[in-house]
Design an enzyme around this catalytic site. Structure first.
Site, PDB file in Angstrom:
ATOM      1  N   HIS A  54       0.676  -0.937  -0.140  1.00 28.30           N
ATOM      2  CA  HIS A  54      -0.122   0.076  -0.150  1.00 28.30           C
ATOM      3  C   HIS A  54       0.904   1.321  -0.016  1.00 28.30           C
ATOM      4  CE1 HIS A  54       0.680  -0.704   4.240  1.00 28.30           C
ATOM      5  NE2 HIS A  54       0.152   0.618   4.479  1.00 28.30           N
ATOM      6  N   HIS A  56       1.466   4.004   1.890  1.00 26.34           N
ATOM      7  CA  HIS A  56       2.179   4.845   3.010  1.00 26.34           C
ATOM      8  C   HIS A  56       3.321   4.805   2.892  1.00 26.34           C
ATOM      9  CE1 HIS A  56      -1.726   4.012   5.701  1.00 26.34           C
ATOM     10  NE2 HIS A  56      -1.901   5.073   4.899  1.00 26.34           N
ATOM     11  N   ASP A  58       5.892   4.818   5.333  1.00 29.46           N
ATOM     12  CA  ASP A  58       6.711   3.875   6.009  1.00 29.46           C
ATOM     13  C   ASP A  58       6.681   2.506   5.018  1.00 29.46           C
ATOM     14  OD1 ASP A  58       4.018   3.492   6.752  1.00 29.46           O
ATOM     15  OD2 ASP A  58       4.593   2.541   8.606  1.00 29.46           O
ATOM     16  N   HIS A  59       6.217   2.215   4.137  1.00 31.96           N
ATOM     17  CA  HIS A  59       6.140   1.045   3.448  1.00 31.96           C
ATOM     18  C   HIS A  59       6.924   1.398   1.939  1.00 31.96           C
ATOM     19  CE1 HIS A  59       3.569  -1.409   5.783  1.00 31.96           C
ATOM     20  NE2 HIS A  59       3.383  -0.183   6.360  1.00 31.96           N
ATOM     21  N   HIS A 112      -7.513  -0.763   5.635  1.00 36.19           N
ATOM     22  CA  HIS A 112      -6.663   0.127   6.062  1.00 36.19           C
ATOM     23  C   HIS A 112      -6.411   1.080   5.263  1.00 36.19           C
ATOM     24  CE1 HIS A 112      -2.717   1.230   8.039  1.00 36.19           C
ATOM     25  NE2 HIS A 112      -1.995   1.229   6.906  1.00 36.19           N
ATOM     26  N   ASP A 131      -0.187  -3.882   6.165  1.00 40.47           N
ATOM     27  CA  ASP A 131      -1.042  -3.349   7.442  1.00 40.47           C
ATOM     28  C   ASP A 131      -2.486  -3.952   7.492  1.00 40.47           C
ATOM     29  OD1 ASP A 131       1.634  -2.290   7.980  1.00 40.47           O
ATOM     30  OD2 ASP A 131       0.639  -0.086   7.783  1.00 40.47           O
ATOM     31  N   HIS A 169       4.328  -4.607  10.498  1.00 39.31           N
ATOM     32  CA  HIS A 169       4.813  -3.956  11.905  1.00 39.31           C
ATOM     33  C   HIS A 169       4.573  -5.096  12.866  1.00 39.31           C
ATOM     34  CE1 HIS A 169       4.322   0.188  10.720  1.00 39.31           C
ATOM     35  NE2 HIS A 169       3.226  -0.155   9.853  1.00 39.31           N
TER      36      HIS A 169
HETATM   37 ZN   LIG Z   1      -0.047   1.536   6.468  1.00 40.14          ZN
END
Ligand SMILES: [Zn+2]
Length: 182
Positions: A54, A56, A58-59, A112, A131, A169
């Site tokens: 996805h 985001h 942090d990915h 998410h 996530d 995570h």
């Molecule tokens: Zn995420």
């Protein structure tokens, strides 16, 4: 298929994959390029595929730098093409994508985020759930409804019994704590 955990930031997991038969090397959700590059250099591996669950940061934060350095192919959701830069392979629910001798089936798992996908490597019975599904919990609903997330989790629940789940995570302790507080 070999799977190596690369911790990043406070609690993210990046995964480096290697298909032994073909020597192809992939990475799942590289939020940060530096620890991935260090791992690859330590092993003398050349990255060929970048899988993104996805949009985001942090990915995907390290994806562009890794793509530039290794000329790797970036694989992600067609639904997120407008917000994931540099996608080379765009996939939707039910699609299959080839990684060396491995084939991954794509599940659209909205909840998410609206465009979230999961990759299930069939022969290796290995799921990268991003996530969507964590140890003791699911992802926060930023863009989807509880009903959508429930349906997404049901589709993952239907996978083979011995499927190994690699999530985005490390939330096990905090999820356990929340449960104990209720
Ligand atoms: Zn995420």
């Amino acid at each position: 298929m070999e799977v190596i955990l690369v911790p990043a930031f406070a609690d993210n997991y990046i995964y480096v994959l290697r298909d032994a038969a073909s020597g192809k090397v992939g990475v799942v959700d590289p939020g940060d390029a530096a620890p991935v590059q260090a791992e690859l250099e330590r092993r003398g591996w050349t990255l060929t595929h970048i899988f993104l669950t996805h949009h985001h940061d942090d990915h995907i934060g390290g994806a562009a730098a890794l793509k530039d350095r290794y000329r790797a192919s970036v694989v992600g959701a067609r639904a997120d093409a407008h917000r994931i830069p540099g996608l080379d392979v765009m996939l939707g629910d039910g699609d299959r994508t080839v990684f060396g001798e491995q084939t991954a089936r794509v599940f659209a798992v909205p909840g998410h985020t609206s465009g979230h996908i999961a990759f299930w490597f069939e022969a290796a019975e290995t799921l990268f759930s991003g996530d969507t599904l964590f140890s003791l919990g699911c992802g926060r609903l930023f863009e989807g409804t509880p009903a959508q997330m429930w349906e997404s989790l049901q589709s993952l629940r239907a996978l083979t019994e011995h499927t190994r789940v690699y999530c985005g995570h490390e939330y096990t302790q905090s999820n356990g704590r929340l449960r104990a507080d209720r």
